[in-house]
Design a protein around this motif. Structure first.
Motif, PDB file in Angstrom:
ATOM      1  N   ALA A 153       0.831  -1.209   0.000  1.00 14.17           N
ATOM      2  CA  ALA A 153       0.000   0.000   0.000  1.00 14.17           C
ATOM      3  C   ALA A 153       0.862   1.253   0.000  1.00 14.17           C
ATOM      4  CB  ALA A 153      -0.934   0.001   1.210  1.00 14.17           C
ATOM      5  N   SER A 154       2.111   1.135   0.442  1.00 12.29           N
ATOM      6  CA  SER A 154       2.900   2.358   0.612  1.00 12.29           C
ATOM      7  C   SER A 154       4.007   2.523  -0.423  1.00 12.29           C
ATOM      8  CB  SER A 154       3.491   2.398   2.024  1.00 12.29           C
ATOM      9  OG  SER A 154       4.337   1.276   2.200  1.00 12.29           O
ATOM     10  N   HIS A 155       4.131   1.569  -1.350  1.00 15.43           N
ATOM     11  CA  HIS A 155       5.115   1.778  -2.415  1.00 15.43           C
ATOM     12  C   HIS A 155       4.613   1.203  -3.735  1.00 15.43           C
ATOM     13  CE1 HIS A 155       6.234  -2.454  -2.167  1.00 15.43           C
ATOM     14  NE2 HIS A 155       6.552  -2.327  -0.889  1.00 15.43           N
ATOM     15  N   ASP A 156       5.311   1.568  -4.825  1.00 15.84           N
ATOM     16  CA  ASP A 156       4.952   1.026  -6.130  1.00 15.84           C
ATOM     17  C   ASP A 156       5.320  -0.448  -6.189  1.00 15.84           C
ATOM     18  OD1 ASP A 156       3.997   3.462  -7.046  1.00 15.84           O
ATOM     19  OD2 ASP A 156       6.003   4.120  -7.676  1.00 15.84           O
ATOM     20  N   ALA A 157       4.803  -1.139  -7.210  1.00 12.88           N
ATOM     21  CA  ALA A 157       5.100  -2.566  -7.352  1.00 12.88           C
ATOM     22  C   ALA A 157       6.601  -2.768  -7.516  1.00 12.88           C
ATOM     23  CB  ALA A 157       4.350  -3.130  -8.546  1.00 12.88           C
ATOM     24  N   ARG A 158       7.139  -3.752  -6.821  1.00 15.50           N
ATOM     25  CA  ARG A 158       8.560  -4.073  -6.942  1.00 15.50           C
ATOM     26  C   ARG A 158       8.809  -4.738  -8.292  1.00 15.50           C
ATOM     27  NH1 ARG A 158       9.848  -0.727  -3.137  1.00 15.50           N
ATOM     28  NH2 ARG A 158       9.913  -1.493  -0.989  1.00 15.50           N
ATOM     29  N   PRO A 159      10.027  -4.612  -8.824  1.00 12.99           N
ATOM     30  CA  PRO A 159      10.302  -5.253 -10.121  1.00 12.99           C
ATOM     31  C   PRO A 159       9.987  -6.747 -10.069  1.00 12.99           C
ATOM     32  CG  PRO A 159      12.181  -3.917  -9.382  1.00 12.99           C
ATOM     33  CD  PRO A 159      11.192  -3.933  -8.263  1.00 12.99           C
ATOM     34  N   GLY A 160       9.373  -7.235 -11.138  1.00 12.25           N
ATOM     35  CA  GLY A 160       9.030  -8.663 -11.191  1.00 12.25           C
ATOM     36  C   GLY A 160       7.696  -8.992 -10.556  1.00 12.25           C
ATOM     37  N   HIS A 161       7.056  -8.002  -9.926  1.00 13.92           N
ATOM     38  CA  HIS A 161       5.735  -8.238  -9.334  1.00 13.92           C
ATOM     39  C   HIS A 161       4.700  -7.396 -10.066  1.00 13.92           C
ATOM     40  CE1 HIS A 161       6.901 -10.604  -5.772  1.00 13.92           C
ATOM     41  NE2 HIS A 161       8.040  -9.922  -5.841  1.00 13.92           N
ATOM     42  N   GLY A 183      -4.931  -0.891  -6.686  1.00 20.46           N
ATOM     43  CA  GLY A 183      -4.733   0.081  -5.606  1.00 20.46           C
ATOM     44  C   GLY A 183      -3.317   0.081  -5.052  1.00 20.46           C
ATOM     45  N   GLN A 184      -2.384  -0.516  -5.802  1.00 21.28           N
ATOM     46  CA  GLN A 184      -0.973  -0.534  -5.381  1.00 21.28           C
ATOM     47  C   GLN A 184      -0.526   0.889  -4.996  1.00 21.28           C
ATOM     48  OE1 GLN A 184       1.371  -3.387  -5.805  1.00 21.28           O
ATOM     49  NE2 GLN A 184       2.806  -2.118  -4.649  1.00 21.28           N
ATOM     50  N   GLY A 185       0.125   1.025  -3.849  1.00 22.52           N
ATOM     51  CA  GLY A 185       0.679   2.316  -3.443  1.00 22.52           C
ATOM     52  C   GLY A 185      -0.367   3.329  -3.013  1.00 22.52           C
ATOM     53  N   ALA A 186      -1.574   2.872  -2.684  1.00 17.93           N
ATOM     54  CA  ALA A 186      -2.671   3.805  -2.379  1.00 17.93           C
ATOM     55  C   ALA A 186      -2.391   4.639  -1.130  1.00 17.93           C
ATOM     56  CB  ALA A 186      -3.978   3.045  -2.212  1.00 17.93           C
ATOM     57  N   ALA A 187      -1.543   4.154  -0.238  1.00 20.52           N
ATOM     58  CA  ALA A 187      -1.288   4.906   1.004  1.00 20.52           C
ATOM     59  C   ALA A 187       0.054   5.617   0.953  1.00 20.52           C
ATOM     60  CB  ALA A 187      -1.349   3.948   2.187  1.00 20.52           C
TER      61      ALA A 187
END
Lengths: 483, 234
Positions: free
Chosen positions: A399-407, A412-416
């Motif tokens: 919720a607090s960061h962008d998707a990590r590489p490979g994921h 709602g990724q990174g919504a917080a």
């Protein structure tokens, strides 16, 4: 007048207002008493079922193994289930989301010109808000599980997945029945209250054209749908009406019939501390020629609704091991204090905190994984050993960061994400990785402590402000050494 | 819509990363270990355990014999003021039932759709056979069929069930494997699962109001088991 015509419009509680609702919930004395009492009762009852910790570990190990094995073969098992159900005469439908599932069920009901659908307990149908979809086309959807009937009568949603009306006292239910059930007079006798519900609902079982149920286990090799219940309403809904529609999440599947007993044994013991429920209902076919009762049509709706997102990540896949016993909520110190409604999701408590983000997206649910002290009670009692605290930490991160590489990004990724939070943590990291900076900070903090702000955001909502001490621990220790 | 949904769901599942899949769980081995750890119970102990567990669920167990069960049932019907008893007229028990002179014996001989109101409102009790029992949990196994329909054990307020003590299994797993439910080599792996198979442990109940237990939620308020034992075991 029917119970439905008398019931309140449903009160919607968005999951995004979680924080505000929790503070209301913790100040509601009656609510806290209801939950504390019920959770203590359920914990004690569960404990009596597992006197031998070594035996329990063996059972949990086997159950976890069965669930992991089933998930590893999920697409194949779904196809096998579909093949065998179809061969048995049960019609299989697939739905990617709630709207599709509801449309399928509305379609079946309309084909049969149904006016009334009686419902056995199904959390998946709560998840899709099926009752609203049915009402929108003029079909009454009546809950027949006693707890569900009570909350529907009051326009509420279940506050616990196993005991839907656990937030209500018997006095509140007595008042509700006297007001809403035609002909019912006020009584606080639980036997009489159940008798009132029984009488109303028996008439409904007789007249309903469609019965809806959930599924506890779907067995791929035999094409069998298993239902667990105490009341008998599940059997009524799946036997009396002409049409039976079952709805389930795609994960509730096992390969073999022999995989069922270990899971069933743990499900009921973990949920309510019962060695077995009154009924275990295994359905493999619609009514066959010569048979005198049972539905002429049986349908199964397989629902995704975000489950494939959890499946797509090997760590989060374990969320889908869940057999919905509710032990995690019974043992959760947060759930016990705020109750099920505060979460604003179909599934409350620890399991809700890790499954709801996949169903509703992190934008609406990012606060939920923070509603935990990470004490680990949930995973300790989980019969299929879901590592709930690890998944809570993982989702807080997502919720607090962008998707990590490979994921792949979650909905709602990174919504917080917060710039301020990022700066604070970057500053903290800098201080604690550079000794000179750390010492300088300590020197300044102890001398300029009077500058600490009295309002410190979330901390001071319910606590006194933090203030650095006049002397640091390091200074005190150094002084002691000198003496 | 549903076929697109099907393909999309299966495609998403198949494209997900897969580690090494776990070996098939050894459920047989698990129960064999448990069986070896505890001394085997003899017939008398099994019967005792079944009665004790069933009593815990408030099931009433009455010991009867092959020759007197129908007479015992008649006496129970009188004691419980049963004026109509639903039974299967094509079953192996029918002749004994009909000979016992039970008041208000009523065959389930038509599709339910023809007589729902009578079944729901004017039937005091139902009588069924069973396929066996489970001692670990105090449970009956029922496989309803065209001779003994599904609602006989659900709608009438009292359910009488006939159980042969030689059909007691230690647990659910032993019962399903002992009776070959999922098919065996002889049946070429074809499942024997019937339209509906049931486990029943006591009368219907609920604790949904303030965790207070109440019986007779939607199904029978009373469950009476006629347990067929030998003369000397009475």
């Amino acid at each position: 007048m029917s119970a439905h015509e008398n019931s309140q419009p449903l009160k919607f509680i968005p999951a995004s207002e979680f924080k505000q609702r929790t503070s209301e919930a913790v100040s509601d004395e009656l609510l806290r008493k209801s939950f504390r009492g019920a959770m203590d009762f359920l914990m004690a009852k569960r404990a009596t079922q597992f006197p031998d910790p070594v035996a329990l570990e063996a059972q949990r190990g086997l159950a976890e193994h069965i669930r992991k094995y089933s998930l590893a073969h999920l697409p194949d098992l779904l196809e096998q289930l579909e093949r065998n159900l179809t061969a048995n005469g049960i019609q299989v439908h697939w739905a990617e989301n709630a709207e599709q599932a509801n449309a399928i069920i509305v379609g079946i009901a309309q084909k049969h010109s149904a006016k009334l659908m009686v419902k056995g307990k199904s959390m998946v149908s709560e998840e899709t808000e099926l009752n609203h979809a049915m009402e929108a086309v003029g079909i009454e959807a009546l809950e027949s599980d006693m707890g569900e009937y009570i909350v529907q009568l009051d326009g509420e949603k279940p506050s616990h997945i196993i005991m839907p009306a656990i937030h209500k006292t018997k006095q509140q239910i007595a008042k509700l029945f006297a007001e809403k059930v035609p002909g019912a007079s006020y009584t606080e006798s639980v036997d009489e209250l159940i008798g009132i519900g029984r009488a109303v609902l028996r008439e409904k079982f007789m007249t309903a054209e469609i019965g809806l149920s959930g599924v506890n286990f779907a067995v791929a090799e035999t094409g069998t749908l298993c239902l667990v219940e105490n009341e008998g309403n599940g059997r009524m809904c799946t036997t009396v009406p002409k049409v039976h529609v079952a709805i389930t999440g795609i994960e509730k599947i096992v390969e073999k019939l022999e995989h069922v007993p270990p899971l069933f044994g743990l499900l009921t013991r973990s949920a309510t501390g019962q060695a077995v429920t009154t009924y275990f209902n295994m359905i493999s076919r619609p009514r066959q020629p010569g048979e005198k009762d049972g539905p002429q049509e049986v349908h199964l709706v397989l629902l995704d609704n975000g489950r494939t997102q959890a499946y797509n990540d090997e760590q989060m896949r374990s969320t889908l091991q869940c057999i919905r016993c509710g032990a995690c909520m019974n043992h959760c110190p947060v759930y016990t204090r705020v109750g099920g409604h505060a979460y604003g999701t179909t599934y409350p408590g620890p399991i809700g905190e890790i499954i709801s983000p996949h169903m509703m997206g992190l934008a609406a649910t990012h606060a939920l994984p923070t509603a935990s002290s990470l004490c680990g009670a949930c995973s300790e009692v989980c019969p299929v050993k879901i590592p709930i605290p690890d998944l809570l930490i993982r989702l807080r991160g997502e919720a607090s960061h962008d998707a990590r590489p490979g994921h792949a990004p979650l909905v709602g990724q990174g919504a917080a994400k917060s710039a301020l939070m990022d700066i604070v943590w970057a500053g903290w990291a800098a201080l604690y990785t550079r000794p000179a900076l750390y010492r300088a900070f300590g020197w300044l903090a102890t001398r300029f402590r009077f500058l600490t702000p009295p309002m410190q955001s979330g901390w001071t909502y319910s606590r006194t402000p933090l203030k650095p001490a006049a002397r640091s621990l390091r200074d005190l220790l150094a002084e002691r050494k000198r003496k | 819509m549903t076929s697109t949904a099907r393909n999309n769901i299966l495609q998403r599942l198949r494209s997900a990363p897969q580690g090494k899949p776990p070996l098939a769980p050894d459920v047989h081995g698990f129960y064999a270990t448990a069986r070896n750890a505890a001394p085997a119970e003899d017939r008398a102990a099994r019967i005792e355990r079944f009665c004790e567990k069933m009593a815990f669920w408030r099931g009433e167990v009455v010991r009867v014999t092959h020759s007197n069960w129908a007479e015992s049932l008649r006496a129970l019907c009188v004691a419980k003021n049963v004026n109509s008893l639903l039974y299967g007229a094509q079953t192996a028990q029918a002749a004994a039932l009909e000979a016992a002179g039970i008041n208000g014996l009523k065959p389930y001989d038509r599709p339910v759709d023809d007589w729902k109101p009578e079944l729901f409102r004017d039937t005091d009790a139902g009588f069924t056979s069973t396929r066996g029992g489970i001692t670990e949990t105090g449970t009956l196994i029922l496989w309803p069929d065209e001779k003994e329909p599904r609602l006989m054990s659900l709608v009438p307020p009292i359910h009488f069930a006939l159980l042969d003590a030689s059909q007691l299994y230690d647990n659910f797993f032993d019962a399903m494997t002992g009776q070959g439910w999922s098919g065996d080599e002889a049946s070429a792996g074809i499942s024997k699962m019937p339209t509906n198979a049931l486990l029943i442990s006591g009368p219907s109940k609920t604790a949904d109001i303030q965790v207070t237990l109440a019986y007779g939620a939607h199904g029978p308020k009373e469950l009476v088991i006629l347990l067929v034992v030998n003369e000397e075991e009475l």
